[in-house]
Design a protein around this motif. Structure first.
Motif, PDB file in Angstrom:
ATOM      1  N   LEU A 266       0.768  -1.171   0.051  1.00 34.49           N
ATOM      2  CA  LEU A 266       0.102   0.097  -0.102  1.00 34.49           C
ATOM      3  C   LEU A 266       0.902   1.414  -0.080  1.00 34.49           C
ATOM      4  O   LEU A 266       0.561   2.294  -0.614  1.00 34.49           O
ATOM      5  N   TYR A 267       1.974   1.273   0.773  1.00 37.33           N
ATOM      6  CA  TYR A 267       2.944   2.272   0.888  1.00 37.33           C
ATOM      7  C   TYR A 267       3.492   2.725  -0.553  1.00 37.33           C
ATOM      8  O   TYR A 267       3.410   3.971  -0.763  1.00 37.33           O
ATOM      9  N   ALA A 268       4.064   1.591  -1.363  1.00 36.15           N
ATOM     10  CA  ALA A 268       4.432   1.682  -2.378  1.00 36.15           C
ATOM     11  C   ALA A 268       3.365   2.271  -3.523  1.00 36.15           C
ATOM     12  O   ALA A 268       3.792   3.209  -4.144  1.00 36.15           O
ATOM     13  N   LEU A 269       2.354   1.831  -3.325  1.00 42.18           N
ATOM     14  CA  LEU A 269       1.088   2.067  -4.247  1.00 42.18           C
ATOM     15  C   LEU A 269       0.863   3.881  -4.187  1.00 42.18           C
ATOM     16  O   LEU A 269       0.794   4.458  -5.158  1.00 42.18           O
ATOM     17  N   PHE A 270       0.605   4.029  -3.075  1.00 43.99           N
ATOM     18  CA  PHE A 270       0.324   5.514  -2.563  1.00 43.99           C
ATOM     19  C   PHE A 270       1.459   6.321  -3.036  1.00 43.99           C
ATOM     20  O   PHE A 270       1.104   7.377  -3.468  1.00 43.99           O
ATOM     21  N   LYS A 271       2.587   5.973  -2.967  1.00 44.04           N
ATOM     22  CA  LYS A 271       3.811   6.992  -3.064  1.00 44.04           C
ATOM     23  C   LYS A 271       4.023   7.059  -4.664  1.00 44.04           C
ATOM     24  O   LYS A 271       4.128   8.205  -4.814  1.00 44.04           O
ATOM     25  N   HIS A 272       3.431   5.937  -5.383  1.00 48.67           N
ATOM     26  CA  HIS A 272       3.804   5.916  -6.872  1.00 48.67           C
ATOM     27  C   HIS A 272       2.705   6.965  -7.152  1.00 48.67           C
ATOM     28  O   HIS A 272       2.957   7.634  -8.314  1.00 48.67           O
ATOM     29  N   ARG A 273       1.534   7.036  -6.653  1.00 46.51           N
ATOM     30  CA  ARG A 273       0.328   8.002  -7.098  1.00 46.51           C
ATOM     31  C   ARG A 273       0.507   9.220  -6.568  1.00 46.51           C
ATOM     32  O   ARG A 273      -0.481  10.020  -6.589  1.00 46.51           O
ATOM     33  N   ASP A 274       1.521   9.559  -5.768  1.00 43.86           N
ATOM     34  CA  ASP A 274       1.802  10.846  -5.087  1.00 43.86           C
ATOM     35  C   ASP A 274       0.539  11.047  -4.084  1.00 43.86           C
ATOM     36  O   ASP A 274       0.120  12.361  -3.775  1.00 43.86           O
ATOM     37  N   TRP A 275       0.379   9.984  -3.503  1.00 50.05           N
ATOM     38  CA  TRP A 275      -0.779  10.214  -2.213  1.00 50.05           C
ATOM     39  C   TRP A 275      -0.125  10.419  -0.957  1.00 50.05           C
ATOM     40  O   TRP A 275      -0.681  10.631   0.177  1.00 50.05           O
ATOM     41  N   LEU A 276       1.097  10.186  -0.833  1.00 52.84           N
ATOM     42  CA  LEU A 276       1.994  10.370   0.389  1.00 52.84           C
ATOM     43  C   LEU A 276       3.309  11.104   0.238  1.00 52.84           C
ATOM     44  O   LEU A 276       3.736  11.268  -0.987  1.00 52.84           O
TER      45      LEU A 276
END
Length: 323
Positions: free
Chosen positions: A313-323
């Motif tokens: 989840l962290y990698a996915l959110f970071k990839h989509r610039d959510w974090l």
């Protein structure tokens, strides 16, 4: 204390003579008289009104301050109201000083409610332009209006500089948002005040320039046109700055909203990540048999699941610039 001046054929002949002598001086057609009453009482104005034949409505306007900038014409005289302004760069606050003017064919009477108007600066301007004194009342009136309009121009220039400084802080993340907002509101308030005293001056000066009014000599027309040009520039500049401050304020609100959305997005992302170990540990905390109960590999499966799903989840959110 009343201040007076007496010009004879363009030459300063006397100063600070008693106001009671004005009517006697005006019997001589070669004389032009100026009287400054400061902050007069009703009795003072009544005395001058009787000597110069001033209209009761004009006297009433002089007694009751806070009039809008205007030019009222009567049979024997004109009455003008104008405001000088001063800006405090530290606070961005604008202060105004009212000036009332009774203008006859050979006399000018100034009234300064509150005493904030700098009449000494006007007198210095008259002394610098003494070669125009032969134009009588037009010379005195030009000095007064030229000083008033110059204060408007100075104030709008200072406001322009302050607004440029405010623009530089809009996208500065280190700048204090509340301080920038207070600054923007203070400058907008000052611009609204300035607009109220600047815009009506266009009609005042334009009315004086109309030749059919015969309020000023033909020789003074170019000087009044110069004042009118400054009035137009100051009023247009004020309008543009007012729109600019509004844009800055809207930009501040947009940036504040975007930052809030970004924070909420990050908080939501971390909440989703934290929900994974909460769900897994909560599942294994049930008081019923489950796979791996009492076995070491059950711990490692639950721990691995937390790391794997949370990391994903962290990698996915970071990839989509959510974090």
């Amino acid at each position: 204390m009343a201040r007076t001046r007496l010009y004879r054929n363009g030459v300063l002949e006397a100063e600070d003579f008693p106001p009671e002598e004005i009517s006697a001086h005006l019997r001589d057609d070669a004389l032009t008289v100026w009287l400054d009453l400061g902050a007069p009482t009703e009795a003072d104005l009544a005395l001058i009104a009787s000597e110069l034949g001033l209209h009761e409505l004009a006297v009433e306007d002089a007694v009751h301050s806070r009039q809008r900038p205007k030019l009222d014409r009567y049979d024997t005289h004109n009455y003008l109201t104008a405001y000088s302004v001063a800006l405090d760069p530290a606070t961005g606050q604008l202060t105004t000083a009212e000036l009332g003017m009774f203008v006859t064919d050979r006399a000018v009477v100034t009234v300064r409610p509150g005493g904030g108007f700098d009449i000494d600066a006007v007198m210095r301007r008259w002394d610098e332009l003494s070669h125009l004194a032969k134009n009588g009342v037009g010379f005195l009136l030009h000095g007064l209006l030229d000083y008033v309009v110059d204060t408007h121009f100075t104030a709008v220039q200072s406001l322009d500089d302050l607004i440029e400084e405010l623009e530089d802080t809009v996208f500065d993340e280190k700048a204090s948002a509340p301080e920038s907002q207070r600054r923007a509101l203070a400058l907008r308030k000052s611009l609204v005040t300035l607009r109220r005293v600047v815009l009506p001056m266009r009609e005042v000066v334009n009315t004086l320039l109309r030749r059919e009014d015969n309020a000023i000599d033909q020789a003074m027309v170019p000087y009044f046109q110069d004042v009118f040009d400054h009035v137009l520039r100051a009023s247009e500049w004020t309008e543009s700055l007012r729109d600019l401050v509004t844009t800055i304020r809207e930009t501040q609100l947009s940036i504040q909203g975007n930052r809030l959305n970004l924070i909420m997005k990050k908080v939501t992302g971390w909440a989703a990540i934290i929900a994974v170990p909460t769900a897994i540990t909560g599942f294994y905390g049930q008081n019923i048999p489950y796979p791996g109960l009492g076995q070491p590999w059950g711990f490692w499966v639950s721990a691995g699941s937390i790391l794997l799903v949370g990391g994903g989840l962290y990698a996915l959110f970071k990839h989509r610039d959510w974090l």
